[in-house]
Write a protein that holds these residues in place. Structure first.
Motif, PDB file in Angstrom:
ATOM      1  N   THR A 161       0.836  -1.201   0.000  1.00 36.02           N
ATOM      2  CA  THR A 161       0.000   0.000   0.000  1.00 36.02           C
ATOM      3  C   THR A 161       0.870   1.250   0.000  1.00 36.02           C
ATOM      4  O   THR A 161       0.563   2.243  -0.667  1.00 36.02           O
ATOM      5  N   VAL A 162       1.964   1.208   0.738  1.00 37.59           N
ATOM      6  CA  VAL A 162       2.863   2.357   0.835  1.00 37.59           C
ATOM      7  C   VAL A 162       3.841   2.397  -0.337  1.00 37.59           C
ATOM      8  O   VAL A 162       4.119   3.463  -0.895  1.00 37.59           O
ATOM      9  N   ILE A 163       4.322   1.232  -0.753  1.00 40.45           N
ATOM     10  CA  ILE A 163       5.438   1.165  -1.707  1.00 40.45           C
ATOM     11  C   ILE A 163       4.996   1.161  -3.167  1.00 40.45           C
ATOM     12  O   ILE A 163       5.582   1.857  -3.997  1.00 40.45           O
ATOM     13  N   ASP A 164       3.961   0.408  -3.512  1.00 41.11           N
ATOM     14  CA  ASP A 164       3.618   0.162  -4.915  1.00 41.11           C
ATOM     15  C   ASP A 164       3.085   1.400  -5.637  1.00 41.11           C
ATOM     16  O   ASP A 164       2.306   2.173  -5.064  1.00 41.11           O
ATOM     17  N   GLY A 175       7.655   3.839  -3.148  1.00 43.10           N
ATOM     18  CA  GLY A 175       8.795   3.020  -3.528  1.00 43.10           C
ATOM     19  C   GLY A 175       9.546   2.464  -2.325  1.00 43.10           C
ATOM     20  O   GLY A 175       9.190   2.720  -1.175  1.00 43.10           O
ATOM     21  N   ILE A 176      10.577   1.695  -2.604  1.00 39.97           N
ATOM     22  CA  ILE A 176      11.432   1.166  -1.535  1.00 39.97           C
ATOM     23  C   ILE A 176      12.398   2.290  -1.174  1.00 39.97           C
ATOM     24  O   ILE A 176      13.477   2.411  -1.744  1.00 39.97           O
ATOM     25  N   SER A 177      11.984   3.119  -0.244  1.00 41.75           N
ATOM     26  CA  SER A 177      12.670   4.386  -0.022  1.00 41.75           C
ATOM     27  C   SER A 177      12.600   4.811   1.449  1.00 41.75           C
ATOM     28  O   SER A 177      11.849   4.248   2.238  1.00 41.75           O
ATOM     29  N   GLN A 178      13.374   5.837   1.768  1.00 40.26           N
ATOM     30  CA  GLN A 178      13.312   6.419   3.104  1.00 40.26           C
ATOM     31  C   GLN A 178      11.942   7.032   3.363  1.00 40.26           C
ATOM     32  O   GLN A 178      11.463   7.027   4.497  1.00 40.26           O
ATOM     33  N   ASP A 198      14.831  -6.661  -2.295  1.00 41.17           N
ATOM     34  CA  ASP A 198      16.278  -6.464  -2.205  1.00 41.17           C
ATOM     35  C   ASP A 198      16.662  -6.231  -0.751  1.00 41.17           C
ATOM     36  O   ASP A 198      15.815  -6.238   0.148  1.00 41.17           O
ATOM     37  N   ALA A 199      17.951  -6.007  -0.510  1.00 43.76           N
ATOM     38  CA  ALA A 199      18.456  -5.817   0.856  1.00 43.76           C
ATOM     39  C   ALA A 199      17.876  -4.566   1.504  1.00 43.76           C
ATOM     40  O   ALA A 199      17.670  -4.528   2.723  1.00 43.76           O
ATOM     41  N   THR A 200      17.583  -3.544   0.691  1.00 44.81           N
ATOM     42  CA  THR A 200      16.994  -2.314   1.231  1.00 44.81           C
ATOM     43  C   THR A 200      15.627  -2.598   1.835  1.00 44.81           C
ATOM     44  O   THR A 200      15.272  -2.062   2.889  1.00 44.81           O
ATOM     45  N   CYS A 201      14.873  -3.454   1.171  1.00 41.91           N
ATOM     46  CA  CYS A 201      13.540  -3.846   1.664  1.00 41.91           C
ATOM     47  C   CYS A 201      13.663  -4.502   3.042  1.00 41.91           C
ATOM     48  O   CYS A 201      12.896  -4.193   3.959  1.00 41.91           O
ATOM     49  N   LYS A 202      14.621  -5.388   3.174  1.00 45.18           N
ATOM     50  CA  LYS A 202      14.830  -6.057   4.462  1.00 45.18           C
ATOM     51  C   LYS A 202      15.258  -5.064   5.533  1.00 45.18           C
ATOM     52  O   LYS A 202      14.827  -5.153   6.691  1.00 45.18           O
TER      53      LYS A 202
END
Length: 452
Positions: free
Chosen positions: A395-398, A405-408, A439-443
């Motif tokens: 909901t937040v990322i897509d 996004g996969i972001s701060q 990816d590692a950022t997601c984790k």
């Protein structure tokens, strides 16, 4: 129910809600257009004398006011100004303390009723392509308070009024908590797909994405997924998820699909598969929970949810898995109030945690506290508990939804909602799919959100 009046069963439900929140057996009495809150054995009372008819209707097309807590000597938990859905302007002062009866000129309990029962959603036609009532149709989104647990905020103000009226009583204290859950839509990227699909995926890995490693991994994982999920499978994050939860002294809940009503949107695995059985057993042995994720086409069909619940419980019984309570979440967050509500109860489930929006994060029910379900159509209190969902990762990322996004920015948004749950001593409920660690950022984002 007509006008401003609550039915006797609705009043009993509100009394139970007040007991759960404050720890005392308050009594609610309806008199004409006033709702009176009393404490047995006391001559003092609190009178709500501005009851709102909109809180007994399925609609979102009315105004929203705001009230400044400090202007009247109260302390708001999140921001000084509280959103106040209301057809009419709020009087000043909002709270008047008099000799035997303190007046609150805002319908706090009507708001709680309207938000918690999701009466706003009953019979609505403004649905999305999955037949869901979307956040953007809600009063909360339209008036910019979806990211506020306003029922909790107003009940905290009510608690402060209660302390002024009955200073001798101690109110129940609550502790902030975190509940993590994982919808197991795809336990394996490759293990349960037919070879024709594997071949297409391999071609995509090699020709489009130029990733030789993924090209080689696909058949390797497919062949190796027999009694266990393969350790090289990108979607097999289960041990890592449990490790992260245990490091934060949390329990994860994993919700499994046990039916196929839509061949495209439902799972490609059968829950009886040895690898899934072993996964369930591993989850249970490590002290985490198993629940149901009813298939796509079940949300209007109680008999199918019951069948799928029975299937899950049978498999768990065969594997020696016993739990004190059973619950879960609807696939795609599909929900029709109150049909789906009764489906969960009729299936013998103890709780549901569907009620968050797919298109925006926040407080669909206006709360982050668990509460007993109530059917606003049949006017019936139920044993089923509602555990509101605050954040689903996609909901937040897509890009289809909030699109951060996969972001701060995504991490910051989730942490803000977590902080607000903490400020009202509620539960931050986070859904993160096992298959969504791209990816590692997601984790890293996931781990950071769970840190106390």
């Amino acid at each position: 129910m007509t006008g401003h009046n609550f039915t006797p069963t609705a009043l009993c439900w509100l009394e139970a809600l007040l007991h759960a929140r404050f720890g005392h057996n308050f009594e609610l009495i309806q008199q004409a257009e006033t709702l009176i809150l009393m404490l047995p054995g006391s001559e003092q009372s609190i009178c709500f004398d501005q009851l709102q008819s909109v809180f007994h209707q399925s609609r979102s097309d009315f105004s929203c006011q705001s009230w400044k807590a400090t202007a009247e000597g109260f302390v708001a938990p999140i921001e000084d100004k509280l959103p106040a859905p209301s057809e009419t302007k709020l009087p000043h002062p909002l709270v008047e303390l008099k000799d035997n009866c303190t007046f609150i000129h805002y319908d706090i309990l009507g708001l709680a009723y309207w938000m918690l029962t999701r009466l706003e959603e009953v019979g609505r036609a403004d649905l999305d392509n999955h037949l869901r009532f979307p956040a953007i149709s809600s009063h909360a989104f339209q008036h910019e308070y979806l990211d506020r647990p306003i029922v909790d905020e107003w009940l905290i103000i009510l608690g402060q009024v209660i302390k002024r009226v009955w200073p001798q009583i101690e109110l129940k204290q609550h502790k902030f908590s975190i509940k993590i859950s994982h919808d197991v839509d795809s336990p394996s990227l490759y293990g349960f797909k037919p070879w024709l699909t594997i071949g297409r995926m391999m071609a995509g890995h090699l020709l489009k994405r130029r990733t030789l490693r993924a090209f080689l991994t696909a058949p390797y994982v497919k062949i190796g997924t027999r009694k266990q999920l393969h350790s090289a499978d990108p979607y097999n994050t289960f041990d890592w998820l449990m490790d992260v939860s245990e490091a934060s002294n949390l329990r994860s809940s994993f919700y499994f699909i046990c039916g196929r009503t839509d061949p495209i949107r439902d799972a490609d695995y059968e829950p009886e598969h040895p690898a899934i059985r072993n996964l369930m057993r591993s989850i249970h042995e490590r002290g985490h929970d198993i629940g149901l994720h009813p298939s796509y086409g079940t949300f209007q069909k109680p008999e199918l949810i019951k069948q799928e619940a029975e299937r899950l419980k049978r498999i768990c019984a065969e594997e020696g898995i016993k739990q004190a309570e059973w619950g879960g979440r609807m696939h795609y967050l599909r929900w029709e109030q109150p049909i789906t509500l009764h489906a969960w109860a009729d299936a013998g489930m103890h709780y549901d945690t569907t009620l968050g929006y797919a298109d925006r994060p926040g407080f669909r029910c206006g709360t982050c506290h668990e509460y007993p379900a109530f059917d606003p159509v049949k006017q019936k209190q139920m044993t089923l508990k509602i555990r509101p969902l605050v954040v689903m990762e996609c909901t937040v990322i897509d890009p289809a939804y909030l699109g951060l996004g996969i972001s701060q920015a995504a991490e910051k948004r989730m942490k803000l909602l977590k902080k607000r749950c903490s400020l009202v001593e509620g539960t931050f409920s986070l859904l993160w799919h096992n298959s969504y660690f791209k990816d590692a950022t997601c984790k890293s984002i996931y781990e950071n959100i769970l840190k106390r």
